[in-house]
Motif scaffolding. Sequence first.
Motif, PDB file in Angstrom:
ATOM      1  N   ASP A 263       0.576 122.407 -30.419  1.00 41.03           N
ATOM      2  CA  ASP A 263      -0.760 122.955 -30.622  1.00 41.03           C
ATOM      3  C   ASP A 263      -0.873 124.235 -29.799  1.00 41.03           C
ATOM      4  O   ASP A 263      -0.825 124.200 -28.573  1.00 41.03           O
ATOM      5  CB  ASP A 263      -1.796 121.923 -30.187  1.00 41.03           C
ATOM      6  N   PHE A 264      -1.059 125.366 -30.462  1.00 43.88           N
ATOM      7  CA  PHE A 264      -1.068 126.652 -29.759  1.00 43.88           C
ATOM      8  C   PHE A 264      -2.260 126.811 -28.827  1.00 43.88           C
ATOM      9  O   PHE A 264      -2.186 127.514 -27.833  1.00 43.88           O
ATOM     10  CB  PHE A 264      -1.008 127.812 -30.758  1.00 43.88           C
ATOM     11  N   GLN A 265      -3.367 126.167 -29.158  1.00 41.20           N
ATOM     12  CA  GLN A 265      -4.514 126.261 -28.254  1.00 41.20           C
ATOM     13  C   GLN A 265      -4.170 125.646 -26.912  1.00 41.20           C
ATOM     14  O   GLN A 265      -4.489 126.195 -25.853  1.00 41.20           O
ATOM     15  CB  GLN A 265      -5.738 125.550 -28.840  1.00 41.20           C
TER      16      GLN A 265
ATOM     17  N   ILE B 273      -0.404 134.890 -26.888  1.00 39.81           N
ATOM     18  CA  ILE B 273      -0.541 133.810 -27.864  1.00 39.81           C
ATOM     19  C   ILE B 273      -1.980 133.755 -28.383  1.00 39.81           C
ATOM     20  O   ILE B 273      -2.219 133.628 -29.585  1.00 39.81           O
ATOM     21  CB  ILE B 273      -0.155 132.463 -27.231  1.00 39.81           C
TER      22      ILE B 273
ATOM     23  N   HIS C 143      -4.127 136.115 -28.562  1.00 40.65           N
ATOM     24  CA  HIS C 143      -4.375 137.266 -29.434  1.00 40.65           C
ATOM     25  C   HIS C 143      -3.739 137.040 -30.807  1.00 40.65           C
ATOM     26  O   HIS C 143      -4.351 137.332 -31.841  1.00 40.65           O
ATOM     27  CB  HIS C 143      -3.808 138.530 -28.789  1.00 40.65           C
ATOM     28  N   ASP C 144      -2.515 136.503 -30.812  1.00 41.32           N
ATOM     29  CA  ASP C 144      -1.800 136.287 -32.071  1.00 41.32           C
ATOM     30  C   ASP C 144      -2.510 135.286 -32.966  1.00 41.32           C
ATOM     31  O   ASP C 144      -2.554 135.463 -34.187  1.00 41.32           O
ATOM     32  CB  ASP C 144      -0.370 135.807 -31.796  1.00 41.32           C
ATOM     33  N   VAL C 145      -3.034 134.224 -32.358  1.00 36.82           N
ATOM     34  CA  VAL C 145      -3.686 133.185 -33.170  1.00 36.82           C
ATOM     35  C   VAL C 145      -5.200 133.380 -33.238  1.00 36.82           C
ATOM     36  O   VAL C 145      -5.913 132.532 -33.755  1.00 36.82           O
ATOM     37  CB  VAL C 145      -3.369 131.772 -32.621  1.00 36.82           C
ATOM     38  N   LYS C 146      -5.658 134.523 -32.681  1.00 35.94           N
ATOM     39  CA  LYS C 146      -7.082 134.870 -32.704  1.00 35.94           C
ATOM     40  C   LYS C 146      -7.956 133.776 -32.076  1.00 35.94           C
ATOM     41  O   LYS C 146      -8.984 133.382 -32.632  1.00 35.94           O
ATOM     42  CB  LYS C 146      -7.535 135.174 -34.133  1.00 35.94           C
ATOM     43  N   ASN C 147      -7.522 133.318 -30.922  1.00 39.98           N
ATOM     44  CA  ASN C 147      -8.280 132.318 -30.176  1.00 39.98           C
ATOM     45  C   ASN C 147      -9.155 133.049 -29.158  1.00 39.98           C
ATOM     46  O   ASN C 147      -8.694 133.448 -28.090  1.00 39.98           O
ATOM     47  CB  ASN C 147      -7.320 131.344 -29.474  1.00 39.98           C
TER      48      ASN C 147
END
Length: 360
Positions: free
Chosen positions: A142-144, A176, A178-182
């Motif tokens: 989970d990237f978050q 990360i 920024h990449d997943v727009k979190n």
Amino acid sequence: MKQGLVLPRQKVGLVWVSAIFRTQILLYSFLLFTFLLSPIAAGAVDITQQLHRPINSSVGRQSRDEADSLLSIGEQQYASGYADKTIVSCLRALELYHLIGDLKAQGLTYNLLAKAYVQVGSLKEVEDALRRGLAIARDTQDFQAQIFVLNNIGTFFLQQGESAAASKTVEDALAIAHDVKNIEGEGLSLSNLGLVAARLGDYNKAIKLDENALIFRRQTGDAIGEANTLNNLGDAYLASGNYQDTIATYGTAMQIAKTNRDRTNELRAIDGLVKAHSAIGRYERAFDLLEQRLALAEELQNLREELKSFESYAQLYEQQGNYLTARNFYERAIILSRTLEDSKQEVQLLDQLTEMLQMK
């Protein structure tokens, strides 16, 4: 370290860690055993022992609702300054989450547990909780969770004085996010990078990073995160001698924290305001704020925060040349340090008192 370990507000899960980061973890593990925080509570319970002790049938029937409730209670306890109680709630929640096999919930609980262990100075347990949380995050991909765990590790590097490692780790988290727009992760990462800049003495850079972080914090409606970043910004303004912006920023942080019953940030904002007002000779306002601080500590029945209030009173009276009253507050603080069995704090207070008496 002002930015403490932070919990994601959404589901928890994974993490990917580079070879460089694994090297940092090894360094961090070594530092954990060589660095000493003030020991607020001793005899922390081993997590493995908690998770693998026999679970009787009545415990086995406990529902997810109970585990979720325990985690929620733990979060409330932590926000109110009761780290020792948070640990108890988290360990019980972990037993239940382990029983029902909910890895993501375990990861979330380990993050909170690590925060609580920081507060009580149990560094071995901090390392263990982070390691377990990281493993779960990696397994669940989970990237978050990656963003938040990396920020937590970066926070620890900074606490240990490893600014370069902290910066690299948090920059990885920011990339990360920024990449997943979190957006939440971007706000947190920028806020922590502001802390790194401030630690390195680059206050202008810290101010810019914190101001940028506030944009993201406000977009997500994260009041606690906003208050924390405002406190970071206030610290940077204070260090740079900009008292007008310092007072305005801490004041906003205090109001937001008070509204949301975020006692940690409320106390921190008050501390900043006391320093700022006393620096420009506004002693009456500083004493008013200290009165609020002591009342809040007593309401929370938090002896450590009472001790900090007494120490602040002593320093402020000493600054004014009122040594008799300052001595009284130093002695009250020393008594509390003994009650808390905090020998390090006791020695520091005795040194301050002795130094003041020699200068009279």
